[in-house]
Write an enzyme that holds these catalytic residues in place. Structure first.
Site, PDB file in Angstrom:
ATOM      1  N   THR A 247      33.991   8.248 -41.437  1.00 53.57           N
ATOM      2  CA  THR A 247      34.826   9.003 -40.914  1.00 53.57           C
ATOM      3  C   THR A 247      34.807   9.043 -39.351  1.00 53.57           C
ATOM      4  O   THR A 247      35.949   8.941 -39.535  1.00 53.57           O
ATOM      5  CB  THR A 247      34.774  10.451 -41.562  1.00 53.57           C
ATOM      6  OG1 THR A 247      34.033  10.921 -40.847  1.00 53.57           O
ATOM      7  CG2 THR A 247      34.052  10.848 -42.554  1.00 53.57           C
ATOM      8  N   SER A 248      34.801   8.018 -38.497  1.00 63.25           N
ATOM      9  CA  SER A 248      34.820   7.845 -37.305  1.00 63.25           C
ATOM     10  C   SER A 248      36.534   7.097 -36.786  1.00 63.25           C
ATOM     11  O   SER A 248      37.006   7.248 -35.998  1.00 63.25           O
ATOM     12  CB  SER A 248      34.020   7.267 -36.813  1.00 63.25           C
ATOM     13  OG  SER A 248      33.506   6.620 -37.108  1.00 63.25           O
TER      14      SER A 248
ATOM     15  N   ARG B 242      21.962   0.367 -41.464  1.00 65.12           N
ATOM     16  CA  ARG B 242      22.135   0.070 -42.275  1.00 65.12           C
ATOM     17  C   ARG B 242      21.772  -1.059 -43.508  1.00 65.12           C
ATOM     18  O   ARG B 242      21.970  -2.195 -42.773  1.00 65.12           O
ATOM     19  CB  ARG B 242      23.354   0.741 -43.250  1.00 65.12           C
ATOM     20  CG  ARG B 242      23.677   2.024 -42.654  1.00 65.12           C
ATOM     21  CD  ARG B 242      25.147   2.379 -42.659  1.00 65.12           C
ATOM     22  NE  ARG B 242      26.225   1.630 -42.733  1.00 65.12           N
ATOM     23  CZ  ARG B 242      26.493   1.658 -41.723  1.00 65.12           C
ATOM     24  NH1 ARG B 242      26.651   2.846 -40.782  1.00 65.12           N
ATOM     25  NH2 ARG B 242      27.771   1.426 -41.810  1.00 65.12           N
TER      26      ARG B 242
ATOM     27  N   HIS C  36      25.203   1.723 -35.563  1.00 63.91           N
ATOM     28  CA  HIS C  36      24.924   2.468 -37.099  1.00 63.91           C
ATOM     29  C   HIS C  36      24.843   1.676 -38.471  1.00 63.91           C
ATOM     30  O   HIS C  36      24.330   1.314 -39.053  1.00 63.91           O
ATOM     31  CB  HIS C  36      26.538   3.093 -37.086  1.00 63.91           C
ATOM     32  CG  HIS C  36      25.825   4.304 -36.733  1.00 63.91           C
ATOM     33  ND1 HIS C  36      25.536   5.943 -37.713  1.00 63.91           N
ATOM     34  CD2 HIS C  36      26.089   5.416 -34.877  1.00 63.91           C
ATOM     35  CE1 HIS C  36      25.919   6.685 -36.633  1.00 63.91           C
ATOM     36  NE2 HIS C  36      25.950   6.617 -35.664  1.00 63.91           N
TER      37      HIS C  36
ATOM     38  N   ARG D  46      23.342  12.914 -30.537  1.00 63.99           N
ATOM     39  CA  ARG D  46      22.210  11.978 -30.037  1.00 63.99           C
ATOM     40  C   ARG D  46      20.892  12.948 -31.197  1.00 63.99           C
ATOM     41  O   ARG D  46      19.783  12.802 -30.263  1.00 63.99           O
ATOM     42  CB  ARG D  46      22.333  11.972 -29.441  1.00 63.99           C
ATOM     43  CG  ARG D  46      23.336  11.266 -28.458  1.00 63.99           C
ATOM     44  CD  ARG D  46      24.151  10.438 -29.559  1.00 63.99           C
ATOM     45  NE  ARG D  46      23.212   9.132 -28.821  1.00 63.99           N
ATOM     46  CZ  ARG D  46      23.292   7.626 -30.046  1.00 63.99           C
ATOM     47  NH1 ARG D  46      24.573   7.993 -30.522  1.00 63.99           N
ATOM     48  NH2 ARG D  46      22.965   6.626 -29.753  1.00 63.99           N
TER      49      ARG D  46
ATOM     50  N   GLY E   1      23.182  19.119 -36.719  1.00 57.30           N
ATOM     51  CA  GLY E   1      22.799  19.194 -35.048  1.00 57.30           C
ATOM     52  C   GLY E   1      23.374  18.311 -34.202  1.00 57.30           C
ATOM     53  O   GLY E   1      24.768  18.376 -34.448  1.00 57.30           O
ATOM     54  N   GLY E   2      22.714  18.218 -33.030  1.00 62.68           N
ATOM     55  CA  GLY E   2      23.337  18.320 -31.906  1.00 62.68           C
ATOM     56  C   GLY E   2      24.287  16.936 -31.986  1.00 62.68           C
ATOM     57  O   GLY E   2      23.456  16.230 -32.757  1.00 62.68           O
TER      58      GLY E   2
END
Length: 186
Positions: A35-36, A56, A52, A13, A10-11
């Protein structure tokens, strides 16, 4: 139902990470692979990471790593794995090899990045774990103005294709809506 390997594209956001998390919501134990990395001094990025994490479940584990091949090969951990995301992984790989620079790219950087992408695609295909990977679909946007931007887009496109080929399910998220691109029985 979560199939063995699912790629969610997806793009920016678009809701792809949220959808991935929802797909694994019924699992008590999930290994969330971020992985950021951290971006010192970037308050907006820190806010995104915080949101984020808060979204979770508390029982999920988080690993901040770009060693995805090892995560996928780990047969001792039966928990489903959620990788978020392949675009940020590729950014880290290109950073590691200084592949943004033309002279480095053409002097061996392209081969090093390609080898790492091939290793990841191979690990994805061979993994016996339930796995969801999130990635940006960058092929629908504007042609990047720089050579480095175009090589990133092209390399991510090739990586997404390789991972999609080895996935049982491929989803595209647009404006929070999910389109099934590929779905095979396990």
């Amino acid at each position: 139902m979560v199939l063995a390997r699912t790629l969610i594209l997806g793009g920016a956001r678009s809701g792809k990470s949220t959808r991935a998390e929802q797909m694994l919501a019924g699992h008590e134990d999930v290994l969330y692979v971020a992985t950021s990395g951290l971006r010192d001094g970037d308050a907006e990025w820190a806010q995104r990471v915080r949101l984020h994490r808060e979204r979770r479940p508390g029982s999920w584990r988080t690993a901040e790593t770009c060693e995805l091949e090892a995560v996928l090969a780990d047969g001792s951990d039966p928990a489903p794995v959620l990788i978020d995301c392949l675009a940020l992984w590729l950014t880290a790989v290109m950073d590691q090899h200084r592949a943004w620079e033309d002279e480095v790219w053409y002097g061996g950087g392209e081969a090093a990045v390609t080898a790492r992408c091939e290793a990841l695609a191979k690990a994805w295909a061979a993994s016996g774990r339930t796995a969801i990977a999130v990635s940006n679909e960058v092929g629908m946007g504007v042609v990047p103005a720089t050579a480095a931007g175009r090589r990133f887009r092209d390399t991510l496109g090739h990586l997404n294709m390789a991972v999609a080929d080895a996935s049982e399910r491929v989803l595209l998220v647009v404006a929070g809506q999910v389109l099934t691109i590929k779905s095979t029985d396990v």
